[in-house]
Design a protein around this motif. Structure first.
Motif, PDB file in Angstrom:
ATOM      1  N   GLN A   4     -38.189 -13.750  43.464  1.00 26.80           N
ATOM      2  CA  GLN A   4     -36.939 -13.820  43.717  1.00 26.80           C
ATOM      3  C   GLN A   4     -36.140 -13.600  42.312  1.00 26.80           C
ATOM      4  N   SER A   6     -32.927 -13.090  40.001  1.00 25.38           N
ATOM      5  CA  SER A   6     -31.406 -13.439  39.994  1.00 25.38           C
ATOM      6  C   SER A   6     -31.007 -13.278  38.616  1.00 25.38           C
ATOM      7  N   GLY A   8     -28.206 -11.142  38.109  1.00 26.34           N
ATOM      8  CA  GLY A   8     -27.584  -9.856  37.939  1.00 26.34           C
ATOM      9  C   GLY A   8     -25.863 -10.242  37.982  1.00 26.34           C
ATOM     10  N   LEU A  19     -31.743 -12.221  33.243  1.00 28.30           N
ATOM     11  CA  LEU A  19     -32.286 -11.867  34.485  1.00 28.30           C
ATOM     12  C   LEU A  19     -33.433 -13.066  34.595  1.00 28.30           C
ATOM     13  N   CYS A  21     -36.751 -14.200  37.371  1.00 30.04           N
ATOM     14  CA  CYS A  21     -37.719 -13.871  38.457  1.00 30.04           C
ATOM     15  C   CYS A  21     -38.662 -15.201  38.794  1.00 30.04           C
ATOM     16  N   TYR A  94     -35.516  -4.826  39.498  1.00 35.32           N
ATOM     17  CA  TYR A  94     -36.705  -5.641  40.334  1.00 35.32           C
ATOM     18  C   TYR A  94     -37.838  -6.126  39.543  1.00 35.32           C
ATOM     19  N   THR A 112     -31.751  -7.395  41.784  1.00 36.36           N
ATOM     20  CA  THR A 112     -30.724  -8.041  41.554  1.00 36.36           C
ATOM     21  C   THR A 112     -29.921  -6.940  40.902  1.00 36.36           C
TER      22      THR A 112
END
Length: 118
Positions: A4, A6, A8, A19, A21, A94, A112
């Protein structure tokens, strides 16, 4: 492994952004983790990757010095810290988990979006 991404958002040129992950599963430290990005109309490109232990990292040549990748295996997270962002950094980012042995495995997060305004 479920990933997942996030963090951004919309930032201005020169800003920084981090960012994250987040990965599920108990075998997170079996995977090298990488970040890739895809700008509109362009192919997906490699950004950075960190080894399973977190002791080594590699970067795309043109991003070295502005981006830093790190991981926390206790929290199953990988972070991409981005500095001095440019409009050219606008892309969907990604994260990717890769394991080579005993069998090749590759998993992608959903991405994101990072938008850098000039």
């Amino acid at each position: 492994v479920l990933l997942q991404a996030s963090g951004g958002g919309l930032v201005q040129a020169g800003d920084s952004l981090r960012l994250s992950c987040a990965a599920s599963g108990r075998t997170f430290d079996n995977y090298n983790i990488g970040w890739f990005r895809q700008a509109p109309g362009k192919v997906r490109e490699f950004v950075a990757a960190v080894s399973r232990s977190g002791n080594s990292a590699v970067y795309a040549d043109h991003l070295q010095g502005r981006f830093t990748i790190s991981r926390d295996n206790a929290k199953n997270t990988v972070t991409l810290q981005m500095y001095s962002l440019k409009p050219d950094d606008t892309a969907v980012y990604y994260c990717n988990a890769v394991r080579i042995a005993p069998t090749y495995q590759s998993y992608w997060g959903q991405g994101t979006l990072v938008t850098v305004s000039s």
